[in-house]
Design a protein around this motif. Structure first.
Motif, PDB file in Angstrom:
ATOM      1  N   PRO A   1       0.833  -1.207   0.000  1.00 51.08           N
ATOM      2  CA  PRO A   1       0.000   0.000   0.000  1.00 51.08           C
ATOM      3  C   PRO A   1       0.869   1.260   0.000  1.00 51.08           C
ATOM      4  CG  PRO A   1      -0.058  -1.071   2.150  1.00 51.08           C
ATOM      5  CD  PRO A   1       0.719  -1.966   1.235  1.00 51.08           C
ATOM      6  N   ALA A   2       0.285   2.336  -0.505  1.00 45.00           N
ATOM      7  CA  ALA A   2       0.995   3.618  -0.534  1.00 45.00           C
ATOM      8  C   ALA A   2       1.192   4.134   0.883  1.00 45.00           C
ATOM      9  CB  ALA A   2       0.204   4.629  -1.349  1.00 45.00           C
ATOM     10  N   LEU A   3       2.304   4.818   1.097  1.00 44.11           N
ATOM     11  CA  LEU A   3       2.575   5.416   2.401  1.00 44.11           C
ATOM     12  C   LEU A   3       1.758   6.685   2.574  1.00 44.11           C
ATOM     13  CD1 LEU A   3       6.474   5.198   2.587  1.00 44.11           C
ATOM     14  CD2 LEU A   3       4.829   3.821   3.852  1.00 44.11           C
ATOM     15  N   LYS A   4       1.305   6.908   3.800  1.00 41.63           N
ATOM     16  CA  LYS A   4       0.616   8.161   4.125  1.00 41.63           C
ATOM     17  C   LYS A   4       1.661   9.274   4.183  1.00 41.63           C
ATOM     18  CE  LYS A   4      -1.885  10.566   7.731  1.00 41.63           C
ATOM     19  NZ  LYS A   4      -2.860  10.499   8.789  1.00 41.63           N
ATOM     20  N   THR A   5       1.325  10.428   3.655  1.00 45.84           N
ATOM     21  CA  THR A   5       2.192  11.596   3.789  1.00 45.84           C
ATOM     22  C   THR A   5       1.731  12.373   5.010  1.00 45.84           C
ATOM     23  OG1 THR A   5       2.577  11.749   1.411  1.00 45.84           O
ATOM     24  CG2 THR A   5       3.002  13.736   2.719  1.00 45.84           C
ATOM     25  N   TYR A   6       2.618  12.550   5.972  1.00 43.22           N
ATOM     26  CA  TYR A   6       2.331  13.321   7.171  1.00 43.22           C
ATOM     27  C   TYR A   6       2.759  14.759   6.936  1.00 43.22           C
ATOM     28  CZ  TYR A   6       1.664   8.850   9.491  1.00 43.22           C
ATOM     29  OH  TYR A   6       1.201   7.613   9.840  1.00 43.22           O
ATOM     30  N   VAL A   7       1.857  15.676   7.212  1.00 38.84           N
ATOM     31  CA  VAL A   7       2.173  17.096   7.100  1.00 38.84           C
ATOM     32  C   VAL A   7       2.396  17.604   8.512  1.00 38.84           C
ATOM     33  CG1 VAL A   7       1.388  19.370   6.339  1.00 38.84           C
ATOM     34  CG2 VAL A   7       0.755  17.316   5.029  1.00 38.84           C
ATOM     35  N   GLY A   8       3.553  18.200   8.734  1.00 41.04           N
ATOM     36  CA  GLY A   8       3.888  18.661  10.072  1.00 41.04           C
ATOM     37  C   GLY A   8       4.386  20.093  10.080  1.00 41.04           C
TER      38      GLY A   8
ATOM     39  N   VAL B   1       0.210  17.239  12.547  1.00 38.86           N
ATOM     40  CA  VAL B   1       0.939  17.226  13.809  1.00 38.86           C
ATOM     41  C   VAL B   1       1.820  18.468  13.908  1.00 38.86           C
ATOM     42  CG1 VAL B   1       2.891  15.891  12.855  1.00 38.86           C
ATOM     43  CG2 VAL B   1       2.342  15.709  15.302  1.00 38.86           C
ATOM     44  N   VAL B   2       2.064  18.909  15.147  1.00 37.44           N
ATOM     45  CA  VAL B   2       2.963  20.036  15.412  1.00 37.44           C
ATOM     46  C   VAL B   2       4.136  19.498  16.223  1.00 37.44           C
ATOM     47  CG1 VAL B   2       3.232  22.248  16.613  1.00 37.44           C
ATOM     48  CG2 VAL B   2       1.123  21.759  15.341  1.00 37.44           C
ATOM     49  N   LEU B   3       5.342  19.759  15.746  1.00 35.81           N
ATOM     50  CA  LEU B   3       6.564  19.361  16.443  1.00 35.81           C
ATOM     51  C   LEU B   3       7.199  20.613  17.027  1.00 35.81           C
ATOM     52  CD1 LEU B   3       7.968  17.084  13.609  1.00 35.81           C
ATOM     53  CD2 LEU B   3       6.783  16.330  15.667  1.00 35.81           C
ATOM     54  N   ILE B   4       7.533  20.555  18.312  1.00 35.51           N
ATOM     55  CA  ILE B   4       8.167  21.708  18.954  1.00 35.51           C
ATOM     56  C   ILE B   4       9.559  21.313  19.408  1.00 35.51           C
ATOM     57  CG2 ILE B   4       8.095  23.375  20.837  1.00 35.51           C
ATOM     58  CD1 ILE B   4       5.077  23.189  20.810  1.00 35.51           C
ATOM     59  N   LEU B   5      10.560  21.988  18.853  1.00 34.21           N
ATOM     60  CA  LEU B   5      11.933  21.807  19.316  1.00 34.21           C
ATOM     61  C   LEU B   5      12.000  22.382  20.722  1.00 34.21           C
ATOM     62  CD1 LEU B   5      13.820  22.746  16.065  1.00 34.21           C
ATOM     63  CD2 LEU B   5      13.828  20.526  17.194  1.00 34.21           C
ATOM     64  N   SER B   6      12.348  21.553  21.669  1.00 34.92           N
ATOM     65  CA  SER B   6      12.169  21.889  23.086  1.00 34.92           C
ATOM     66  C   SER B   6      13.439  22.290  23.807  1.00 34.92           C
ATOM     67  CB  SER B   6      11.507  20.711  23.790  1.00 34.92           C
ATOM     68  OG  SER B   6      10.308  20.401  23.154  1.00 34.92           O
ATOM     69  N   GLY B   7      14.221  23.159  23.186  1.00 33.62           N
ATOM     70  CA  GLY B   7      15.342  23.748  23.894  1.00 33.62           C
ATOM     71  C   GLY B   7      14.807  24.751  24.897  1.00 33.62           C
ATOM     72  N   MET B   8      15.613  25.157  25.851  1.00 33.72           N
ATOM     73  CA  MET B   8      15.139  26.068  26.890  1.00 33.72           C
ATOM     74  C   MET B   8      14.749  27.444  26.328  1.00 33.72           C
ATOM     75  SD  MET B   8      14.545  24.553  29.601  1.00 33.72           S
ATOM     76  CE  MET B   8      14.136  25.949  30.634  1.00 33.72           C
ATOM     77  N   TYR B   9      15.231  27.794  25.138  1.00 32.70           N
ATOM     78  CA  TYR B   9      14.807  29.053  24.532  1.00 32.70           C
ATOM     79  C   TYR B   9      13.287  29.059  24.341  1.00 32.70           C
ATOM     80  CZ  TYR B   9      14.952  26.116  20.366  1.00 32.70           C
ATOM     81  OH  TYR B   9      14.772  25.084  19.471  1.00 32.70           O
TER      82      TYR B   9
ATOM     83  N   ILE C   1      -2.667  27.987  18.719  1.00 29.03           N
ATOM     84  CA  ILE C   1      -3.237  27.707  17.396  1.00 29.03           C
ATOM     85  C   ILE C   1      -3.417  26.199  17.221  1.00 29.03           C
ATOM     86  CG2 ILE C   1      -2.836  27.827  14.898  1.00 29.03           C
ATOM     87  CD1 ILE C   1      -1.298  30.504  15.484  1.00 29.03           C
ATOM     88  N   ALA C   2      -2.431  25.413  17.633  1.00 31.22           N
ATOM     89  CA  ALA C   2      -2.541  23.946  17.543  1.00 31.22           C
ATOM     90  C   ALA C   2      -3.748  23.465  18.347  1.00 31.22           C
ATOM     91  CB  ALA C   2      -1.258  23.284  18.033  1.00 31.22           C
ATOM     92  N   ALA C   3      -3.942  24.028  19.528  1.00 31.03           N
ATOM     93  CA  ALA C   3      -5.086  23.643  20.372  1.00 31.03           C
ATOM     94  C   ALA C   3      -6.399  24.017  19.686  1.00 31.03           C
ATOM     95  CB  ALA C   3      -4.983  24.311  21.738  1.00 31.03           C
ATOM     96  N   LYS C   4      -6.437  25.184  19.064  1.00 35.20           N
ATOM     97  CA  LYS C   4      -7.650  25.646  18.365  1.00 35.20           C
ATOM     98  C   LYS C   4      -8.079  24.634  17.305  1.00 35.20           C
ATOM     99  CE  LYS C   4      -7.861  29.046  14.982  1.00 35.20           C
ATOM    100  NZ  LYS C   4      -7.688  30.429  14.494  1.00 35.20           N
ATOM    101  N   TYR C   5      -7.107  24.060  16.597  1.00 34.80           N
ATOM    102  CA  TYR C   5      -7.403  23.094  15.529  1.00 34.80           C
ATOM    103  C   TYR C   5      -7.287  21.637  15.992  1.00 34.80           C
ATOM    104  CZ  TYR C   5      -7.309  27.051  12.339  1.00 34.80           C
ATOM    105  OH  TYR C   5      -7.569  28.238  11.698  1.00 34.80           O
ATOM    106  N   ARG C   6      -7.056  21.471  17.295  1.00 41.05           N
ATOM    107  CA  ARG C   6      -6.915  20.126  17.880  1.00 41.05           C
ATOM    108  C   ARG C   6      -5.812  19.304  17.210  1.00 41.05           C
ATOM    109  NH1 ARG C   6     -13.110  18.611  19.470  1.00 41.05           N
ATOM    110  NH2 ARG C   6     -13.414  20.522  20.633  1.00 41.05           N
TER     111      ARG C   6
END
Length: 137
Positions: A2-9, A69-77, A90-95
């Protein structure tokens, strides 16, 4: 097969830490049996001028709205960035699920990211891909 799903992040990042952003984007695009499209704006392709706060928020809203999905680089900055808080809202608004990615060698993780994330993962392609597959909408 089967074709792979494309994830948009959307990869949340501080332009001052562009190398981490670039490395994460490359890791995901080069992962085996995994298709990833990055919806965020890198430092090398900024939003056209004139940039206002409202224009930037609208652009972030659209970039996050279209994602799985939303990825957050989690450095202390991240703990000191009001923009990351806006992106989380914004991520929460769109779940949209948030995955915190801990940069290599990072020991402390900002509470704002820990509180918002469905999962925190270390700087490892397999862990990040697995978390995306598990949580992406």
């Amino acid at each position: 097969m089967p074709a792979l799903k494309t994830y948009v992040g959307f990869i949340s990042h501080a332009w001052a830490h562009h190398n981490e952003y670039q490395k994460l984007d490359e890791m995901l695009k080069n992962a085996s049996n995994f298709l990833f499209k990055n919806s965020s704006v890198p430092r090398t392709d900024p939003i056209p001028a004139p940039i206002t706060t409202a224009k930037l928020i609208d652009a972030l809203d659209e970039q996050i709205r279209i994602t799985n999905v939303v990825l957050i680089l989690s450095g202390m900055y991240a703990a000191h960035s009001g923009w990351i808080e806006k992106e989380i809202a914004i991520a929460a608004k769109y779940r949209k699920p948030i995955i915190g990615v801990v940069p290599r060698g990072q020991e402390r993780i900002p509470l704002v990211v820990q509180s918002a994330a469905k999962e925190m993962v270390r700087w490892n392609t397999d862990s990040i891909v697995s978390a995306i597959r598990m949580h992406a909408t």
